[in-house]
Write an enzyme that holds these catalytic residues in place. Structure first.
Site, PDB file in Angstrom:
ATOM      1  N   SER A 142      76.135  16.839  30.351  1.00 32.21           N
ATOM      2  CA  SER A 142      77.536  17.260  30.203  1.00 32.21           C
ATOM      3  C   SER A 142      77.790  17.477  28.722  1.00 32.21           C
ATOM      4  CB  SER A 142      78.446  16.138  30.720  1.00 32.21           C
ATOM      5  OG  SER A 142      79.794  16.360  30.357  1.00 32.21           O
ATOM      6  N   TYR A 155      81.044   7.328  31.911  1.00 30.84           N
ATOM      7  CA  TYR A 155      80.503   8.691  32.047  1.00 30.84           C
ATOM      8  C   TYR A 155      79.870   9.146  30.732  1.00 30.84           C
ATOM      9  CZ  TYR A 155      80.541  13.628  33.579  1.00 30.84           C
ATOM     10  OH  TYR A 155      80.199  14.911  33.938  1.00 30.84           O
TER      11      TYR A 155
HETATM   12  P1  NAD Z   1      80.615  17.351  42.908  1.00 27.97           P
HETATM   13  O1  NAD Z   1      81.506  16.181  43.129  1.00 27.97           O
HETATM   14  O2  NAD Z   1      81.036  18.705  43.388  1.00 27.97           O
HETATM   15  O3  NAD Z   1      79.158  17.050  43.513  1.00 27.97           O
HETATM   16  C1  NAD Z   1      78.531  15.824  43.336  1.00 27.97           C
HETATM   17  C2  NAD Z   1      77.352  15.725  44.284  1.00 27.97           C
HETATM   18  O4  NAD Z   1      76.745  14.421  44.120  1.00 27.97           O
HETATM   19  C3  NAD Z   1      77.739  15.839  45.760  1.00 27.97           C
HETATM   20  O5  NAD Z   1      76.729  16.536  46.467  1.00 27.97           O
HETATM   21  C4  NAD Z   1      77.794  14.382  46.215  1.00 27.97           C
HETATM   22  O6  NAD Z   1      77.607  14.206  47.600  1.00 27.97           O
HETATM   23  C5  NAD Z   1      76.634  13.817  45.412  1.00 27.97           C
HETATM   24  N1  NAD Z   1      76.662  12.369  45.300  1.00 27.97           N
HETATM   25  C6  NAD Z   1      77.719  11.574  44.943  1.00 27.97           C
HETATM   26  N2  NAD Z   1      77.351  10.281  44.991  1.00 27.97           N
HETATM   27  C7  NAD Z   1      76.036  10.261  45.352  1.00 27.97           C
HETATM   28  C8  NAD Z   1      75.099   9.223  45.577  1.00 27.97           C
HETATM   29  N3  NAD Z   1      75.411   7.919  45.412  1.00 27.97           N
HETATM   30  N4  NAD Z   1      73.850   9.555  45.959  1.00 27.97           N
HETATM   31  C9  NAD Z   1      73.514  10.864  46.147  1.00 27.97           C
HETATM   32  N5  NAD Z   1      74.360  11.887  45.952  1.00 27.97           N
HETATM   33  C10 NAD Z   1      75.610  11.574  45.556  1.00 27.97           C
HETATM   34  O7  NAD Z   1      80.331  17.347  41.329  1.00 27.97           O
HETATM   35  P2  NAD Z   1      79.902  18.512  40.306  1.00 27.97           P
HETATM   36  O8  NAD Z   1      81.078  18.850  39.490  1.00 27.97           O
HETATM   37  O9  NAD Z   1      79.134  19.578  40.987  1.00 27.97           O
HETATM   38  O10 NAD Z   1      78.936  17.677  39.349  1.00 27.97           O
HETATM   39  C11 NAD Z   1      77.533  17.748  39.404  1.00 27.97           C
HETATM   40  C12 NAD Z   1      76.963  17.215  38.112  1.00 27.97           C
HETATM   41  O11 NAD Z   1      77.426  18.024  37.026  1.00 27.97           O
HETATM   42  C13 NAD Z   1      77.403  15.783  37.785  1.00 27.97           C
HETATM   43  O12 NAD Z   1      76.316  15.071  37.231  1.00 27.97           O
HETATM   44  C14 NAD Z   1      78.488  15.981  36.760  1.00 27.97           C
HETATM   45  O13 NAD Z   1      78.616  14.869  35.902  1.00 27.97           O
HETATM   46  C15 NAD Z   1      77.966  17.192  36.016  1.00 27.97           C
HETATM   47  N6  NAD Z   1      78.998  17.926  35.287  1.00 27.97           N
HETATM   48  C16 NAD Z   1      80.055  18.493  35.940  1.00 27.97           C
HETATM   49  C17 NAD Z   1      81.004  19.178  35.195  1.00 27.97           C
HETATM   50  C18 NAD Z   1      82.178  19.857  35.831  1.00 27.97           C
HETATM   51  O14 NAD Z   1      83.045  20.344  35.093  1.00 27.97           O
HETATM   52  N7  NAD Z   1      82.258  19.934  37.160  1.00 27.97           N
HETATM   53  C19 NAD Z   1      80.878  19.262  33.805  1.00 27.97           C
HETATM   54  C20 NAD Z   1      79.801  18.662  33.185  1.00 27.97           C
HETATM   55  C21 NAD Z   1      78.873  18.005  33.932  1.00 27.97           C
END
Ligand code: NAD
Length: 260
Positions: A142, A155
């Protein structure tokens, strides 16, 4: 870019960024080990969509906060799909609160999923990668792996840890045909961020649309969200032969957030 014959494990690929990555890698011919939570019907629909792209797809329901389930997921990819060639550590959760009010169980869960799960998955997958002399590890960190923000102690700590862990993996595998890189997105409109926007709208008595604009303009010079497809394209590039000498890097996809 062809990934025919490769198997990709993508954690947290039932939603958001992970699903975007799964679509891109399946489109390039990789077999896909899906993982993440969700309703059975929704997961079946994703499996059908990816299979229609020509991918062989397996689903692991592993809860990645548990080390033994992480190891079982990697073993399933090897036994059902023939390898663990590409490992995308993407699953992540968020909790927002000042440190004095930050619940201990939220801290433990975020460190377990956003950081420790990657250690366990890499540890389990590396022997198969080294045996083939080829592997790609992409850790979805991130902008918060590079800079901090208030109220995101767990985080930010986990994502900084993930960037550091990525460097160590890269150094240890530099001559094994394996690369390890971190991807550092800014704001991507996914359920994880929709939740933060809804919480802010509730707390501030404002509309979701107002909070969407406010969220972006607080951090990103570029006032638009990246998409899961944007991230999928970058991961596809990192998995390709064109990226064979990119390792140990933290690649920002953040609309200028960390340029400031
Ligand atoms: P999201 O909530 O859409 O998806 C998260 C996924 O992780 C889902 O498939 C969920 O079922 C799975 N998950 C949650 N807990 C779990 C567990 N205990 N075991 C296995 N799977 C589990 O989130 P996203 O926004 O797509 O984020 C994905 C990654 O990207 C994360 O690591 C997040 O920190 C990172 N990220 C997101 C953003 C953003 O703006 N959305 C920005 C920077 C980084």
């Amino acid at each position: 870019m062809s990934l025919h014959g490769k198997t990709a494990i993508i954690t947290g690929s039932t939603s958001g960024i992970g699903l975007g990555i799964a679509r891109r890698l399946a489109g390039a011919g990789a077999n896909i080990l899906l993982n993440g939570f969700g309703a059975a019907a929704a997961i079946d629909a994703i499996k059908a969509e990816l299979s229609a792209l020509g991918a062989k797809v397996s689903y692991s329901p592993a809860d990645l906060t548990k080390a033994e389930q992480v190891r079982a997921m990697v073993a399933q990819a090897v036994s059902e799909l023939g390898g663990a060639d590409i490992l995308v550590n993407n699953a992540g959760i968020q909790h927002v609160a000042p440190i004095e009010e930050f619940p201990d169980d939220k801290w433990d869960a975020i460190i377990a999923l956003n950081l420790s799960a990657t250690f366990h998955a890499v540890k389990a997958a590396l022997p198969a990668m080294k045996a083939k002399g080829w592997g790609r590890i992409v850790n979805i960190a991130s902008a918060h792996g590079l800079v901090g923000s208030p109220h995101k102690a767990a985080y930010v700590a986990a994502k900084h840890g993930l960037v550091g862990l990525t460097k160590v993996i890269a150094l240890e595998t530099a001559n094994d045909g394996v690369t390890a890189n971190a991807v550092c997105p800014g704001w991507v409109l996914t359920p994880l961020v929709e939740q933060q926007i809804a919480d802010r709208a509730r707390a501030n008595g404002s509309s979701v649309e107002q909070e969407r604009v406010a969220l972006l303009s607080e951090k990103q010079p570029m006032h638009q969200f990246s998409t899961p497809d944007n991230l999928g394209d970058l991961v596809l590039f990192l998995a390709s032969d064109a990226a064979a000498s990119i390792t140990g890097a933290a690649l920002s996809v953040d609309g200028g957030w960390t340029a400031q």
